[in-house]
Design a protein around this motif. Structure first.
Motif, PDB file in Angstrom:
ATOM      1  N   TRP A   1     -16.707  70.187 -26.396  1.00 16.18           N
ATOM      2  CA  TRP A   1     -15.969  71.428 -26.168  1.00 16.18           C
ATOM      3  C   TRP A   1     -15.077  71.746 -27.361  1.00 16.18           C
ATOM      4  O   TRP A   1     -14.971  72.899 -27.785  1.00 16.18           O
ATOM      5  CB  TRP A   1     -15.147  71.313 -24.892  1.00 16.18           C
ATOM      6  CG  TRP A   1     -14.116  72.386 -24.727  1.00 16.18           C
ATOM      7  CD1 TRP A   1     -12.761  72.241 -24.771  1.00 16.18           C
ATOM      8  CD2 TRP A   1     -14.351  73.780 -24.505  1.00 16.18           C
ATOM      9  NE1 TRP A   1     -12.136  73.444 -24.585  1.00 16.18           N
ATOM     10  CE2 TRP A   1     -13.081  74.416 -24.427  1.00 16.18           C
ATOM     11  CE3 TRP A   1     -15.495  74.557 -24.374  1.00 16.18           C
ATOM     12  CZ2 TRP A   1     -12.948  75.770 -24.219  1.00 16.18           C
ATOM     13  CZ3 TRP A   1     -15.355  75.917 -24.172  1.00 16.18           C
ATOM     14  CH2 TRP A   1     -14.103  76.516 -24.089  1.00 16.18           C
ATOM     15  N   ARG A   2     -14.408  70.746 -27.920  1.00 20.82           N
ATOM     16  CA  ARG A   2     -13.548  70.982 -29.079  1.00 20.82           C
ATOM     17  C   ARG A   2     -14.373  71.419 -30.283  1.00 20.82           C
ATOM     18  O   ARG A   2     -13.942  72.281 -31.052  1.00 20.82           O
ATOM     19  CB  ARG A   2     -12.755  69.717 -29.403  1.00 20.82           C
ATOM     20  CG  ARG A   2     -11.714  69.376 -28.353  1.00 20.82           C
ATOM     21  CD  ARG A   2     -10.774  68.296 -28.822  1.00 20.82           C
ATOM     22  NE  ARG A   2      -9.709  68.057 -27.866  1.00 20.82           N
ATOM     23  CZ  ARG A   2      -8.649  67.293 -28.097  1.00 20.82           C
ATOM     24  NH1 ARG A   2      -8.522  66.705 -29.275  1.00 20.82           N
ATOM     25  NH2 ARG A   2      -7.719  67.143 -27.181  1.00 20.82           N
TER      26      ARG A   2
ATOM     27  N   ASP B   1      -8.851  71.268 -18.907  1.00 23.08           N
ATOM     28  CA  ASP B   1      -8.794  72.476 -19.733  1.00 23.08           C
ATOM     29  C   ASP B   1     -10.155  72.866 -20.288  1.00 23.08           C
ATOM     30  O   ASP B   1     -10.249  73.763 -21.130  1.00 23.08           O
ATOM     31  CB  ASP B   1      -7.811  72.268 -20.892  1.00 23.08           C
ATOM     32  CG  ASP B   1      -8.215  71.121 -21.802  1.00 23.08           C
ATOM     33  OD1 ASP B   1      -8.992  70.250 -21.353  1.00 23.08           O
ATOM     34  OD2 ASP B   1      -7.744  71.077 -22.953  1.00 23.08           O
ATOM     35  N   VAL B   2     -11.218  72.212 -19.833  1.00 23.86           N
ATOM     36  CA  VAL B   2     -12.574  72.524 -20.292  1.00 23.86           C
ATOM     37  C   VAL B   2     -13.273  73.335 -19.206  1.00 23.86           C
ATOM     38  O   VAL B   2     -13.361  72.889 -18.058  1.00 23.86           O
ATOM     39  CB  VAL B   2     -13.370  71.234 -20.590  1.00 23.86           C
ATOM     40  CG1 VAL B   2     -14.796  71.568 -21.002  1.00 23.86           C
ATOM     41  CG2 VAL B   2     -12.675  70.424 -21.659  1.00 23.86           C
TER      42      VAL B   2
ATOM     43  N   ALA C   1     -11.371  81.272 -28.634  1.00 25.73           N
ATOM     44  CA  ALA C   1     -11.483  79.825 -28.541  1.00 25.73           C
ATOM     45  C   ALA C   1     -11.911  79.383 -27.156  1.00 25.73           C
ATOM     46  O   ALA C   1     -12.646  78.399 -27.000  1.00 25.73           O
ATOM     47  CB  ALA C   1     -10.148  79.176 -28.909  1.00 25.73           C
TER      48      ALA C   1
ATOM     49  N   TRP D   1     -21.276  78.407 -24.085  1.00 21.28           N
ATOM     50  CA  TRP D   1     -20.850  77.076 -23.642  1.00 21.28           C
ATOM     51  C   TRP D   1     -21.261  76.836 -22.199  1.00 21.28           C
ATOM     52  O   TRP D   1     -21.057  77.675 -21.317  1.00 21.28           O
ATOM     53  CB  TRP D   1     -19.345  76.914 -23.755  1.00 21.28           C
ATOM     54  CG  TRP D   1     -18.829  75.705 -22.996  1.00 21.28           C
ATOM     55  CD1 TRP D   1     -18.219  75.689 -21.778  1.00 21.28           C
ATOM     56  CD2 TRP D   1     -18.917  74.348 -23.412  1.00 21.28           C
ATOM     57  NE1 TRP D   1     -17.906  74.405 -21.412  1.00 21.28           N
ATOM     58  CE2 TRP D   1     -18.324  73.554 -22.390  1.00 21.28           C
ATOM     59  CE3 TRP D   1     -19.435  73.720 -24.541  1.00 21.28           C
ATOM     60  CZ2 TRP D   1     -18.239  72.169 -22.483  1.00 21.28           C
ATOM     61  CZ3 TRP D   1     -19.354  72.340 -24.630  1.00 21.28           C
ATOM     62  CH2 TRP D   1     -18.762  71.574 -23.616  1.00 21.28           C
TER      63      TRP D   1
ATOM     64  N   HIS E   1      -6.945  83.003 -28.770  1.00 21.96           N
ATOM     65  CA  HIS E   1      -7.103  82.147 -27.599  1.00 21.96           C
ATOM     66  C   HIS E   1      -8.318  82.570 -26.772  1.00 21.96           C
ATOM     67  O   HIS E   1      -9.049  81.717 -26.248  1.00 21.96           O
ATOM     68  CB  HIS E   1      -5.844  82.205 -26.736  1.00 21.96           C
ATOM     69  CG  HIS E   1      -4.670  81.492 -27.334  1.00 21.96           C
ATOM     70  ND1 HIS E   1      -4.784  80.266 -27.987  1.00 21.96           N
ATOM     71  CD2 HIS E   1      -3.348  81.809 -27.390  1.00 21.96           C
ATOM     72  CE1 HIS E   1      -3.598  79.878 -28.416  1.00 21.96           C
ATOM     73  NE2 HIS E   1      -2.707  80.797 -28.080  1.00 21.96           N
TER      74      HIS E   1
ATOM     75  N   ALA F   1     -15.463  66.432 -23.664  1.00 22.61           N
ATOM     76  CA  ALA F   1     -14.282  67.037 -24.280  1.00 22.61           C
ATOM     77  C   ALA F   1     -14.483  67.232 -25.781  1.00 22.61           C
ATOM     78  O   ALA F   1     -14.071  68.255 -26.340  1.00 22.61           O
ATOM     79  CB  ALA F   1     -13.051  66.172 -24.024  1.00 22.61           C
ATOM     80  N   ARG F   2     -15.115  66.280 -26.450  1.00 21.38           N
ATOM     81  CA  ARG F   2     -15.346  66.411 -27.890  1.00 21.38           C
ATOM     82  C   ARG F   2     -16.328  67.527 -28.188  1.00 21.38           C
ATOM     83  O   ARG F   2     -16.171  68.268 -29.171  1.00 21.38           O
ATOM     84  CB  ARG F   2     -15.853  65.084 -28.448  1.00 21.38           C
ATOM     85  CG  ARG F   2     -14.776  64.001 -28.512  1.00 21.38           C
ATOM     86  CD  ARG F   2     -15.365  62.640 -28.769  1.00 21.38           C
ATOM     87  NE  ARG F   2     -14.322  61.621 -28.782  1.00 21.38           N
ATOM     88  CZ  ARG F   2     -14.572  60.315 -28.688  1.00 21.38           C
ATOM     89  NH1 ARG F   2     -15.824  59.883 -28.593  1.00 21.38           N
ATOM     90  NH2 ARG F   2     -13.579  59.449 -28.698  1.00 21.38           N
TER      91      ARG F   2
ATOM     92  N   TYR G   1     -17.144  73.092 -30.098  1.00 20.92           N
ATOM     93  CA  TYR G   1     -17.513  74.477 -29.780  1.00 20.92           C
ATOM     94  C   TYR G   1     -16.368  75.423 -30.126  1.00 20.92           C
ATOM     95  O   TYR G   1     -16.584  76.489 -30.712  1.00 20.92           O
ATOM     96  CB  TYR G   1     -17.871  74.548 -28.302  1.00 20.92           C
ATOM     97  CG  TYR G   1     -18.017  75.944 -27.742  1.00 20.92           C
ATOM     98  CD1 TYR G   1     -19.211  76.640 -27.839  1.00 20.92           C
ATOM     99  CD2 TYR G   1     -16.945  76.563 -27.091  1.00 20.92           C
ATOM    100  CE1 TYR G   1     -19.340  77.912 -27.314  1.00 20.92           C
ATOM    101  CE2 TYR G   1     -17.071  77.834 -26.562  1.00 20.92           C
ATOM    102  CZ  TYR G   1     -18.269  78.512 -26.675  1.00 20.92           C
ATOM    103  OH  TYR G   1     -18.389  79.778 -26.166  1.00 20.92           O
ATOM    104  N   ARG G   2     -15.131  75.045 -29.761  1.00 22.87           N
ATOM    105  CA  ARG G   2     -13.975  75.881 -30.060  1.00 22.87           C
ATOM    106  C   ARG G   2     -13.783  76.049 -31.569  1.00 22.87           C
ATOM    107  O   ARG G   2     -13.536  77.151 -32.052  1.00 22.87           O
ATOM    108  CB  ARG G   2     -12.710  75.264 -29.453  1.00 22.87           C
ATOM    109  CG  ARG G   2     -12.573  75.429 -27.966  1.00 22.87           C
ATOM    110  CD  ARG G   2     -11.453  74.540 -27.420  1.00 22.87           C
ATOM    111  NE  ARG G   2     -10.209  74.761 -28.127  1.00 22.87           N
ATOM    112  CZ  ARG G   2      -9.251  75.574 -27.708  1.00 22.87           C
ATOM    113  NH1 ARG G   2      -9.399  76.241 -26.568  1.00 22.87           N
ATOM    114  NH2 ARG G   2      -8.134  75.715 -28.393  1.00 22.87           N
ATOM    115  N   ARG G   3     -13.894  74.928 -32.318  1.00 23.02           N
ATOM    116  CA  ARG G   3     -13.725  75.006 -33.776  1.00 23.02           C
ATOM    117  C   ARG G   3     -14.763  75.923 -34.396  1.00 23.02           C
ATOM    118  O   ARG G   3     -14.453  76.714 -35.285  1.00 23.02           O
ATOM    119  CB  ARG G   3     -13.812  73.600 -34.390  1.00 23.02           C
ATOM    120  CG  ARG G   3     -12.588  72.735 -34.173  1.00 23.02           C
ATOM    121  CD  ARG G   3     -12.619  71.540 -35.101  1.00 23.02           C
ATOM    122  NE  ARG G   3     -13.796  70.736 -34.910  1.00 23.02           N
ATOM    123  CZ  ARG G   3     -13.872  69.712 -34.067  1.00 23.02           C
ATOM    124  NH1 ARG G   3     -12.826  69.395 -33.309  1.00 23.02           N
ATOM    125  NH2 ARG G   3     -14.978  69.000 -33.945  1.00 23.02           N
TER     126      ARG G   3
END
Length: 229
Positions: free
Chosen positions: A76-77, A41-42, A114, A50, A111, A73-74, A79-81
């Protein structure tokens, strides 16, 4: 990222850090499967800041350890936050009486932000570049953005702040202006009394009304250093 993108990412990592290269065909397949499971999902890259390769390169430069899929993954999360924290929901174009359509459009916008497809909407942010011309004159007159009469009224609601201001006004040391090396209280936070059981476990962590002596000494040393500078 799909499996082909994962393979490209692993090849890029291998060029930067040869320790991650797998020469055995079975190990390479397992490595691709593991990375795909965690990074499916990244995205490889988005149009708004990104890029998985930049995250990988930063890890290789900053860490002596081989990169793992969870590291990407961390990032990316995070970045989303960051994007969602900077996003201000625009008013949906749907009929406000149609709750389902309103909610659907609102969630779709979030979405998209994010996922890096759309830029955060910041139309409600303050954009004025300067302060009112009278602000500097007023602050120089009252000495603070909080007038003395208002500060006196607020003192009973914030006794710790009042005690610190009184100490500074009297030329004393503001102990809470530095962190405490004894109880590890952060700057601005009160010291805490920690009780430890015979087994080594913490039994209490109550705030103290007075700072630890070592904190007072540290604050005095910091004040002397600033004064000398």
């Amino acid at each position: 990222m799909d499996r082909r993108e994962i393979a490209a990412v692993l090849a890029y990592i291998g060029r930067l850090d040869p320790r991650t290269i797998r020469t055995d065909a079975g190990e390479a397949r397992d490595q691709i499967a593991q990375w795909h499971e965690l990074l499916s999902d990244v995205p490889m890259a988005t149009g708004h800041g990104w890029d998985a390769r930049e995250a990988i390169r930063a890890h290789v430069l900053d860490s002596p350890y081989p990169i793992l899929p969870v590291d990407v993954a961390r990032k990316w999360r995070a970045y989303r936050r960051d994007r969602l924290e900077r996003h201000t929901d625009p008013t949906p174009s749907a009929d406000p009486d149609d709750e389902a359509a309103w909610r659907t459009e609102l969630l779709a916008t979030r979405h998209a932000v994010a996922a890096g497809v759309s830029a955060p909407a910041t139309h409600r942010q303050l954009t004025h570049g300067g302060s009112h011309p009278d602000i500097a004159a007023r602050l120089s007159a009252v000495g603070s953005c909080v007038p003395p009469a208002v500060r006196a009224e607020l003192a009973r609601f914030r006794p710790m702040r009042a005690a610190r201001e009184a100490a500074v006004a009297a030329g004393q040391v503001d102990a809470l202006g530095v962190g405490c090396e004894w109880c590890h209280a952060a700057e601005g936070q009160p010291c805490r009394t920690r009780r430890v059981s015979p087994g080594g476990r913490a039994r209490g962590n109550a705030p103290r009304t007075t700072p630890h002596p070592t904190r007072v000494d540290l604050a005095a040393a910091e004040l002397a250093r600033r004064t000398a500078a």
